[in-house]
Write an enzyme that holds these catalytic residues in place. Structure first.
Site, PDB file in Angstrom:
ATOM      1  N   ASP A 276       0.881  -1.179   0.000  1.00 47.23           N
ATOM      2  CA  ASP A 276       0.000   0.000   0.000  1.00 47.23           C
ATOM      3  C   ASP A 276       0.915   1.225   0.000  1.00 47.23           C
ATOM      4  O   ASP A 276       2.130   1.110   0.200  1.00 47.23           O
ATOM      5  CB  ASP A 276      -0.879  -0.010   1.269  1.00 47.23           C
ATOM      6  CG  ASP A 276      -1.761   1.229   1.390  1.00 47.23           C
ATOM      7  OD1 ASP A 276      -2.426   1.592   0.409  1.00 47.23           O
ATOM      8  OD2 ASP A 276      -1.760   1.867   2.468  1.00 47.23           O
TER       9      ASP A 276
ATOM     10  N   TYR B 226      -0.554   8.507  -2.100  1.00 45.98           N
ATOM     11  CA  TYR B 226      -0.650   8.291  -3.540  1.00 45.98           C
ATOM     12  C   TYR B 226      -1.753   9.163  -4.143  1.00 45.98           C
ATOM     13  O   TYR B 226      -1.690   9.536  -5.308  1.00 45.98           O
ATOM     14  CB  TYR B 226      -0.977   6.815  -3.842  1.00 45.98           C
ATOM     15  CG  TYR B 226       0.203   5.864  -3.807  1.00 45.98           C
ATOM     16  CD1 TYR B 226       1.495   6.299  -3.493  1.00 45.98           C
ATOM     17  CD2 TYR B 226       0.018   4.514  -4.101  1.00 45.98           C
ATOM     18  CE1 TYR B 226       2.558   5.413  -3.458  1.00 45.98           C
ATOM     19  CE2 TYR B 226       1.078   3.626  -4.087  1.00 45.98           C
ATOM     20  CZ  TYR B 226       2.344   4.069  -3.761  1.00 45.98           C
ATOM     21  OH  TYR B 226       3.396   3.182  -3.743  1.00 45.98           O
ATOM     22  N   GLY B 227      -2.758   9.458  -3.339  1.00 42.06           N
ATOM     23  CA  GLY B 227      -3.908  10.243  -3.812  1.00 42.06           C
ATOM     24  C   GLY B 227      -3.523  11.628  -4.316  1.00 42.06           C
ATOM     25  O   GLY B 227      -4.283  12.287  -5.015  1.00 42.06           O
TER      26      GLY B 227
ATOM     27  N   ASN C 202      -6.647   0.916  -3.064  1.00 46.23           N
ATOM     28  CA  ASN C 202      -7.588   1.198  -4.158  1.00 46.23           C
ATOM     29  C   ASN C 202      -6.940   2.093  -5.203  1.00 46.23           C
ATOM     30  O   ASN C 202      -7.131   1.909  -6.405  1.00 46.23           O
ATOM     31  CB  ASN C 202      -8.837   1.901  -3.611  1.00 46.23           C
ATOM     32  CG  ASN C 202      -9.653   1.005  -2.707  1.00 46.23           C
ATOM     33  OD1 ASN C 202     -10.565   0.336  -3.164  1.00 46.23           O
ATOM     34  ND2 ASN C 202      -9.321   0.961  -1.428  1.00 46.23           N
ATOM     35  N   THR C 203      -6.159   3.084  -4.730  1.00 43.39           N
ATOM     36  CA  THR C 203      -5.577   4.062  -5.635  1.00 43.39           C
ATOM     37  C   THR C 203      -4.576   3.404  -6.583  1.00 43.39           C
ATOM     38  O   THR C 203      -4.611   3.636  -7.796  1.00 43.39           O
ATOM     39  CB  THR C 203      -4.899   5.184  -4.808  1.00 43.39           C
ATOM     40  OG1 THR C 203      -5.853   5.649  -3.829  1.00 43.39           O
ATOM     41  CG2 THR C 203      -4.471   6.345  -5.663  1.00 43.39           C
TER      42      THR C 203
ATOM     43  N   CYS D 286     -11.025   3.446   0.441  1.00 41.82           N
ATOM     44  CA  CYS D 286      -9.570   3.607   0.585  1.00 41.82           C
ATOM     45  C   CYS D 286      -9.192   2.742   1.778  1.00 41.82           C
ATOM     46  O   CYS D 286      -9.903   2.749   2.801  1.00 41.82           O
ATOM     47  CB  CYS D 286      -9.244   5.076   0.851  1.00 41.82           C
ATOM     48  SG  CYS D 286      -7.554   5.372   1.406  1.00 41.82           S
ATOM     49  N   THR D 287      -8.083   2.013   1.665  1.00 43.67           N
ATOM     50  CA  THR D 287      -7.775   1.049   2.732  1.00 43.67           C
ATOM     51  C   THR D 287      -7.349   1.716   4.047  1.00 43.67           C
ATOM     52  O   THR D 287      -7.285   1.061   5.082  1.00 43.67           O
ATOM     53  CB  THR D 287      -6.688   0.051   2.269  1.00 43.67           C
ATOM     54  OG1 THR D 287      -5.534   0.790   1.802  1.00 43.67           O
ATOM     55  CG2 THR D 287      -7.209  -0.822   1.147  1.00 43.67           C
TER      56      THR D 287
HETATM   57  N1  DGL Z   1      -4.729   3.343   0.988  1.00 48.58           N
HETATM   58  C1  DGL Z   1      -4.819   3.801  -0.316  1.00 48.58           C
HETATM   59  C2  DGL Z   1      -6.109   3.489  -1.022  1.00 48.58           C
HETATM   60  O1  DGL Z   1      -6.728   2.503  -0.743  1.00 48.58           O
HETATM   61  C3  DGL Z   1      -4.017   4.983  -0.778  1.00 48.58           C
HETATM   62  C4  DGL Z   1      -4.276   6.274  -0.161  1.00 48.58           C
HETATM   63  C5  DGL Z   1      -3.248   7.323  -0.533  1.00 48.58           C
HETATM   64  O2  DGL Z   1      -2.057   7.059  -0.399  1.00 48.58           O
HETATM   65  O3  DGL Z   1      -3.668   8.411  -0.961  1.00 48.58           O
HETATM   66  O4  DGL Z   1      -6.524   4.206  -1.909  1.00 48.58           O
END
Ligand code: DGL
Length: 264
Positions: free
Chosen positions: A11, A43-44, A75-76, A184-185
């Site tokens: 992640d 990552y968002g 998810n991202t 989002c996890t």
């Molecule tokens: N945990 C992530 C998700 O499920 C990423 C969130 C991020 O880094 O912005 O989207």
């Protein structure tokens, strides 16, 4: 023949631990290597191309460590490039997507809210999810900048998280949603706060359990399970500061996690 090789999970940071918890529950004997890309989190806030490039590096690392299968517990990163990862590597790869399908099946009033990162909500994979599973429901998307950072800093249970969530949930509650998807996890760590805000009449759902079941099915389907013997172990790697990240992993995961600094 049992396959003792580890399952690689990653992640952008500690969010994937919400998925790992469910994986551990259904697969107690599997060894897990977890990579938290904390130096590049969130990552968002990055471009899909950059997220794919980071994810490919991490997949290479996890496979170099002998992983028999990969779980994109993000998810991202899944929305940004799941097909790319699957095309490139010869091992089974399980990804994530916001629980739109179960939500539109479960809603009683046809109004569903989805909390996720803006990359997830603006990706083609999300549009295609809506096309396939909207099922006549009104689906309201809500990006939540700042929430991931709060979870990353170990402050998921504080006042600030509650206030930020109130702000993001208000437009959804105004629209009368009866189902909220945690897309989002990182957000399952905020589930109790979300429930407090939306109240008992609103269902709050995420996909960690379904993803863990899918990991089970995929390992079984490819003859990769390690069903018996000793308890599985977890090893954590991070691109960030191992002490700071280790403290948050300890808070969210428990025990005395081994956290290694592995910049990629
Ligand atoms: N945990 C992530 C998700 O499920 C990423 C969130 C991020 O880094 O912005 O989207």
């Amino acid at each position: 023949m049992p396959d003792p090789r580890p399952v690689g999970v990653f992640d952008s940071g500690v969010g994937g631990l919400s998925v790992l918890k469910e994986i551990r529950r259904v697969l107690p004997c599997e060894d897990i290597i977890y990579y938290a890309d904390s130096a590049y989190c969130p990552y968002g806030a990055r471009s899909p191309a950059e997220i794919v490039s980071r994810s490919l590096r991490i997949c290479d690392f996890l496979l170099g460590q002998g992983s028999k299968a990969l779980v994109v517990a993000c998810n991202t990163a899944s929305v940004a490039g799941l097909d790319v990862y699957r095309e490139k590597y010869g091992v089974p790869i399980v990804g994530m997507e916001p629980a739109v399908k179960p939500a539109t099946a479960a809603t009683r009033n046809g109004r569903v809210g989805v909390l996720a990162t803006s990359v997830t909500l603006s990706g083609d994979r999300f549009s295609s999810l809506l096309e396939r599973y909207q099922n006549g429901a009104d689906v309201y998307s809500q990006p939540c900048p700042g929430l991931v950072e709060l979870v990353e800093s170990g402050c998921h249970d504080g006042r600030e998280a509650l206030e930020m969530l109130e702000k993001y949930l208000a437009p959804l509650m105004e629209r009368g949603v009866d189902t909220v998807v945690l897309g989002c996890t990182h957000y399952p760590f905020l589930k109790e706060a979300v429930k407090t805000i939306v109240g008992p009449e609103v269902a709050v759902i995420d996909t960690s359990e379904a993803v863990a079941r899918q990991v089970c099915r995929v390992l079984a389907g490819h003859g990769l399970e390690n069903p018996g013997g000793r308890e599985g172990r977890e090893v954590f790697h991070t691109s960030g500061d191992p002490l700071a990240v280790g403290a948050v992993i300890k808070k969210l995961w428990g025990g005395s996690p081994v956290v290694m600094h592995t910049p990629l």
